[in-house]
Design an enzyme around this catalytic site. Sequence first.
Site, PDB file in Angstrom:
ATOM      1  N   CYS A 168      49.596 -93.170 -91.419  1.00  0.00           N
ATOM      2  CA  CYS A 168      50.761 -92.323 -91.616  1.00  0.00           C
ATOM      3  C   CYS A 168      51.280 -92.547 -93.028  1.00  0.00           C
ATOM      4  CB  CYS A 168      51.830 -92.688 -90.595  1.00  0.00           C
ATOM      5  SG  CYS A 168      53.365 -91.778 -90.799  1.00  0.00           S
ATOM      6  N   HIS A 175      50.577 -86.308 -83.472  1.00  0.00           N
ATOM      7  CA  HIS A 175      51.176 -87.332 -84.335  1.00  0.00           C
ATOM      8  C   HIS A 175      52.537 -86.847 -84.853  1.00  0.00           C
ATOM      9  CE1 HIS A 175      50.908 -90.556 -87.534  1.00  0.00           C
ATOM     10  NE2 HIS A 175      51.744 -89.714 -88.115  1.00  0.00           N
ATOM     11  N   GLU A 176      52.588 -85.586 -85.293  1.00  0.00           N
ATOM     12  CA  GLU A 176      53.843 -85.040 -85.843  1.00  0.00           C
ATOM     13  C   GLU A 176      54.883 -84.826 -84.743  1.00  0.00           C
ATOM     14  OE1 GLU A 176      53.709 -85.574 -88.773  1.00  0.00           O
ATOM     15  OE2 GLU A 176      51.580 -85.394 -89.201  1.00  0.00           O
ATOM     16  N   HIS A 204      56.711 -87.943 -84.233  1.00  0.00           N
ATOM     17  CA  HIS A 204      57.720 -88.180 -85.268  1.00  0.00           C
ATOM     18  C   HIS A 204      59.063 -87.569 -84.864  1.00  0.00           C
ATOM     19  CE1 HIS A 204      56.012 -90.248 -88.704  1.00  0.00           C
ATOM     20  NE2 HIS A 204      54.921 -89.503 -88.674  1.00  0.00           N
TER      21      HIS A 204
HETATM   22 ZN   LIG Z   1      53.122 -89.913 -89.592  1.00  0.00          ZN
END
Ligand SMILES: [Zn+2]
Length: 136
Positions: free
Chosen positions: A85, A126-127, A130
């Site tokens: 990341c 993954h986003e 977040h």
């Molecule tokens: Zn990330």
Amino acid sequence: MVKPIMKDVLFLGQKSEPATKADLQVGKDLQDTLQANRAGCVGMAANMIGVKKRVIIVNMGFVDIVMFNPALLSKDTPYETEEGCLSLTGVRKTTRYENIEVEYHDMNWKKQRQKLSGWPAQICQHELDHLEGILI
Ligand SMILES: [Zn+2]
């Protein structure tokens, strides 16, 4: 506008709030910032440029797709993988799903529904993490 990358894990650990049409500029800033970090980055969430709103960008090969208020509708076929990341150092182990379906508003604030598989699906997951304040 290209924005600096947020690395404050206390800020990144907070949940993002729903985006509105007034946040379209955030989508443009994500496009510019991803473009500027192309070498080491395939996707970003708005909190990585310091904006706690539910906006992400995902590279899908030739294009980058901006998603406002993305929602995961379905997922299947889990697998173990390692990810890095831009806001963190090194790689970490995580579980992702091979196929997902997401619903979101695009840059024209039109509702879209998209099925993703493999790499773009992994970036998108993954986003999405977040937005929940989850770091790999
Ligand atoms: Zn990330």
